[in-house]
Design a protein around this motif. Sequence first.
Motif, PDB file in Angstrom:
ATOM      1  N   LEU A 281       0.973  -1.148   0.113  1.00 60.93           N
ATOM      2  CA  LEU A 281      -0.004   0.084  -0.206  1.00 60.93           C
ATOM      3  C   LEU A 281       0.916   1.452   0.020  1.00 60.93           C
ATOM      4  N   GLY A 282       0.218   2.447  -0.275  1.00 59.44           N
ATOM      5  CA  GLY A 282       0.923   3.626  -0.600  1.00 59.44           C
ATOM      6  C   GLY A 282       1.041   4.134   1.168  1.00 59.44           C
ATOM      7  N   GLU A 283       2.073   5.022   1.209  1.00 66.13           N
ATOM      8  CA  GLU A 283       2.280   5.899   2.406  1.00 66.13           C
ATOM      9  C   GLU A 283       0.994   6.514   2.916  1.00 66.13           C
ATOM     10  N   GLU A 284       0.200   7.290   2.118  1.00 59.29           N
ATOM     11  CA  GLU A 284      -0.745   7.947   2.448  1.00 59.29           C
ATOM     12  C   GLU A 284      -1.886   7.012   2.925  1.00 59.29           C
ATOM     13  N   GLN A 285      -2.030   5.886   2.178  1.00 57.12           N
ATOM     14  CA  GLN A 285      -3.052   4.981   2.419  1.00 57.12           C
ATOM     15  C   GLN A 285      -2.732   4.181   3.784  1.00 57.12           C
ATOM     16  N   MET A 286      -1.683   3.980   3.999  1.00 57.62           N
ATOM     17  CA  MET A 286      -1.123   3.322   5.374  1.00 57.62           C
ATOM     18  C   MET A 286      -1.392   4.240   6.555  1.00 57.62           C
ATOM     19  N   ALA A 287      -1.360   5.724   6.273  1.00 57.99           N
ATOM     20  CA  ALA A 287      -1.577   6.622   7.460  1.00 57.99           C
ATOM     21  C   ALA A 287      -3.150   6.516   7.744  1.00 57.99           C
ATOM     22  N   GLU A 288      -3.948   6.677   6.566  1.00 61.30           N
ATOM     23  CA  GLU A 288      -5.355   6.528   6.725  1.00 61.30           C
ATOM     24  C   GLU A 288      -5.736   5.304   7.604  1.00 61.30           C
ATOM     25  N   ILE A 289      -5.159   4.224   7.194  1.00 60.40           N
ATOM     26  CA  ILE A 289      -5.599   2.866   7.816  1.00 60.40           C
ATOM     27  C   ILE A 289      -5.397   3.213   9.409  1.00 60.40           C
ATOM     28  N   ALA A 290      -4.252   3.610   9.680  1.00 60.69           N
ATOM     29  CA  ALA A 290      -3.671   3.823  11.030  1.00 60.69           C
ATOM     30  C   ALA A 290      -4.541   4.690  11.789  1.00 60.69           C
ATOM     31  N   TRP A 291      -4.962   5.936  11.324  1.00 62.57           N
ATOM     32  CA  TRP A 291      -5.747   6.947  12.128  1.00 62.57           C
ATOM     33  C   TRP A 291      -7.368   6.410  12.158  1.00 62.57           C
ATOM     34  N   ASN A 392     -12.217   7.299  -2.211  1.00 68.04           N
ATOM     35  CA  ASN A 392     -12.493   8.768  -2.548  1.00 68.04           C
ATOM     36  C   ASN A 392     -12.238   8.773  -4.088  1.00 68.04           C
ATOM     37  N   GLU A 393     -12.299  10.034  -4.546  1.00 69.32           N
ATOM     38  CA  GLU A 393     -12.084  10.523  -5.933  1.00 69.32           C
ATOM     39  C   GLU A 393     -10.521  10.402  -6.029  1.00 69.32           C
ATOM     40  N   LYS A 394      -9.814  10.443  -5.021  1.00 71.82           N
ATOM     41  CA  LYS A 394      -8.023  10.135  -5.277  1.00 71.82           C
ATOM     42  C   LYS A 394      -7.717   8.648  -5.104  1.00 71.82           C
ATOM     43  N   GLY A 395      -8.651   7.956  -4.920  1.00 73.29           N
ATOM     44  CA  GLY A 395      -8.431   6.347  -5.044  1.00 73.29           C
ATOM     45  C   GLY A 395      -7.953   5.858  -3.468  1.00 73.29           C
ATOM     46  N   ILE A 396      -8.364   6.910  -2.656  1.00 74.19           N
ATOM     47  CA  ILE A 396      -7.759   6.430  -1.156  1.00 74.19           C
ATOM     48  C   ILE A 396      -8.942   6.241  -0.169  1.00 74.19           C
ATOM     49  N   ILE A 397      -8.675   5.240   0.614  1.00 74.03           N
ATOM     50  CA  ILE A 397      -9.797   4.948   1.678  1.00 74.03           C
ATOM     51  C   ILE A 397      -9.653   5.808   2.829  1.00 74.03           C
ATOM     52  N   THR A 398     -10.549   6.574   3.124  1.00 74.95           N
ATOM     53  CA  THR A 398     -10.063   7.693   4.285  1.00 74.95           C
ATOM     54  C   THR A 398     -10.190   7.068   5.562  1.00 74.95           C
ATOM     55  N   LYS A 399      -9.808   7.756   6.555  1.00 75.62           N
ATOM     56  CA  LYS A 399      -9.946   7.130   8.020  1.00 75.62           C
ATOM     57  C   LYS A 399     -11.340   7.347   8.373  1.00 75.62           C
ATOM     58  N   GLU A 400     -12.143   8.241   7.947  1.00 80.15           N
ATOM     59  CA  GLU A 400     -13.502   8.277   8.440  1.00 80.15           C
ATOM     60  C   GLU A 400     -14.399   7.053   7.582  1.00 80.15           C
ATOM     61  N   GLU A 401     -13.926   6.780   6.355  1.00 79.21           N
ATOM     62  CA  GLU A 401     -14.701   5.401   5.577  1.00 79.21           C
ATOM     63  C   GLU A 401     -14.247   4.243   6.555  1.00 79.21           C
ATOM     64  N   LEU A 402     -13.152   4.240   6.934  1.00 73.50           N
ATOM     65  CA  LEU A 402     -12.627   2.980   7.650  1.00 73.50           C
ATOM     66  C   LEU A 402     -13.051   3.000   8.839  1.00 73.50           C
ATOM     67  N   GLU A 403     -13.338   4.038   9.735  1.00 71.26           N
ATOM     68  CA  GLU A 403     -14.054   3.967  10.971  1.00 71.26           C
ATOM     69  C   GLU A 403     -15.535   3.470  10.930  1.00 71.26           C
ATOM     70  N   LYS A 404     -16.065   4.181   9.890  1.00 73.12           N
ATOM     71  CA  LYS A 404     -17.508   3.736   9.565  1.00 73.12           C
ATOM     72  C   LYS A 404     -17.849   2.329   9.517  1.00 73.12           C
ATOM     73  N   CYS A 405     -17.396   1.891   8.369  1.00 66.73           N
ATOM     74  CA  CYS A 405     -17.353   0.454   7.942  1.00 66.73           C
ATOM     75  C   CYS A 405     -16.817  -0.602   9.105  1.00 66.73           C
ATOM     76  N   THR A 406     -15.703  -0.184   9.929  1.00 66.69           N
ATOM     77  CA  THR A 406     -15.251  -0.986  11.056  1.00 66.69           C
ATOM     78  C   THR A 406     -16.398  -1.062  12.011  1.00 66.69           C
ATOM     79  N   ARG A 407     -17.044  -0.002  12.347  1.00 65.04           N
ATOM     80  CA  ARG A 407     -18.220   0.072  13.385  1.00 65.04           C
ATOM     81  C   ARG A 407     -19.225  -0.590  12.824  1.00 65.04           C
ATOM     82  N   ASP A 408     -19.784  -0.704  11.513  1.00 64.24           N
ATOM     83  CA  ASP A 408     -20.780  -1.376  10.837  1.00 64.24           C
ATOM     84  C   ASP A 408     -20.651  -2.842  11.210  1.00 64.24           C
ATOM     85  N   VAL A 409     -19.411  -3.371  11.035  1.00 63.67           N
ATOM     86  CA  VAL A 409     -19.122  -4.714  11.068  1.00 63.67           C
ATOM     87  C   VAL A 409     -19.085  -5.077  12.624  1.00 63.67           C
ATOM     88  N   MET A 410     -18.598  -4.160  13.449  1.00 66.36           N
ATOM     89  CA  MET A 410     -18.324  -4.698  14.878  1.00 66.36           C
ATOM     90  C   MET A 410     -19.552  -4.476  15.800  1.00 66.36           C
TER      91      MET A 410
END
Length: 455
Positions: A281-291, A392-410
């Motif tokens: 993964l790219g560095e920006e994407q790794m950071a979004e996952i982390a946050w 998103n339009e830049k091809g990045i999965i944002t921290k907000e998207e990740l937080e929302k989807c994780t909560r949806d499953v958990m």
Amino acid sequence: MDKQERTCHVVVIPYPVQGHINPMIQFSKRLAAKGLQVTLVIFSSQTLLTDHPSLGSVKVVAISDSYDTGSSSTGDYLKQFQATVTQKLPRLVVELGISSGHPISCLVYDSFMAWVLEIARQLGLSAASFFTQSCAVNSVYYQIHEGQLKIPLEKFPVSVPGLPALDADELPSFVHDMESEYSPILTLVVNQFLNFKEADWIFVNTFNSLEEEVVNWLETQRSIKPIGPMIPSVYLDRQLEDDREYGLSLFKPAFDSCMEWLDSREPGSVVYVSFGSMAALGEEQMAEIAWGLRRSGCYFLWVVRESEEKKLPCDFAEDSSEKGLVVNWSPQLQVLAHKSVGCFMTHCGWNSILEALSLGVPMVAMPQWTDQPTNAKLIADVWRVGVRLQANEKGIITKEELEKCTRDVMEGERGDEMRRNSEKWKKLAMAAVGEGGSSDENIMEFAAKLASKFE
Ligand code: UDX
């Protein structure tokens, strides 16, 4: 009978990456359990960490593929790999027959190496092609091979018999890679079907009920044998003994630290995150996952391979130590089978999916490339055991998207529904590989047919 079957000696040859080695090890073990003598032959320039001469009753032979990894393009590697195997395999097969006292009767090869069929025929042996990936993606490749889907694809969504309509981002990535460095891989995956109708057996690492419609459709083209899920049967009922090995690993799992950490968490409280053995993964994407993980408030166990570690935000692992553990490689099956794990954020490699399904773990799907986008479609829309993260339009999965989807499953009702569906697939997976199940019967039939040639 058993003694007679033992005289049938089969050589199994995986394509040498972790995601292909693992299921073929399990297949070898199942064949051995049905009374066949099995030798697993791995041609690789990477060192197998557990350099066993055997895995239980399966003999293992590791041979250098003579490849200098420094000077590589994908196309060069594939050419040299084929040349090396073609040169070394025939003599090896003869020698293995002589040294064991039991001549080889069949070659089982990864479908990425369809050209091994020629070697089997020259040696007068039966030949079985083993498809490690889903029937769904293989059907897409088959349609391309047959000229039913023309590359470059121009109209979306695409219709493939037995599958839901597939949009551009739900197709295997290689169909979009005609002009890229991966174009030799598109040729490789389509060439799996070069001699599809001539091989004596076609095995697919899936099970009938999981991919019923597409399995039935491919069956109209030629007989295929679903034999999956190819994961160690001991894990299917969560009987976790001190069995640390999937088999032959290219990476060293942090067994004790993962297990100790998971043991001290509440049931269902941990998000397990892994992108398999190859995705980068790219560095920006790794950071979004982390946050995003941190924002979710959940505990997390994140596998970041050594080669990827430098992309993590500075001090992230240390600063997150209350909530998270970052390791370079995990004992994934044991992790997924652990009661503390509530969901699996996955790149959707086929093995990871079969493992999660077989252990009843719902998923957050973050496909990267190859077969993964199609696998993600099945997770979210067909089996309904997870959600797919949207970029998103830049091809990045944002921290907000990740937080929302994780909560949806958990949490919440959607999560409950996914957990119920996951439990259903777990039972069906166990039924398929259990005694008398559809996959087990297909393996029995193969063993019996080989044995009958000796009667
Ligand atoms: C590759 C492709 O990328 C994948 O899409 C294809 O379906 C098979 O080949 P990989 O990317 O490594 O495989 O993913 P996956 O299929 O999930 O296989 C990874 C294997 O490594 C799994 O069996 C998993 O249990 C194991 N693993 C992964 C570990 O044991 N520990 C880890 O930390 C991560």
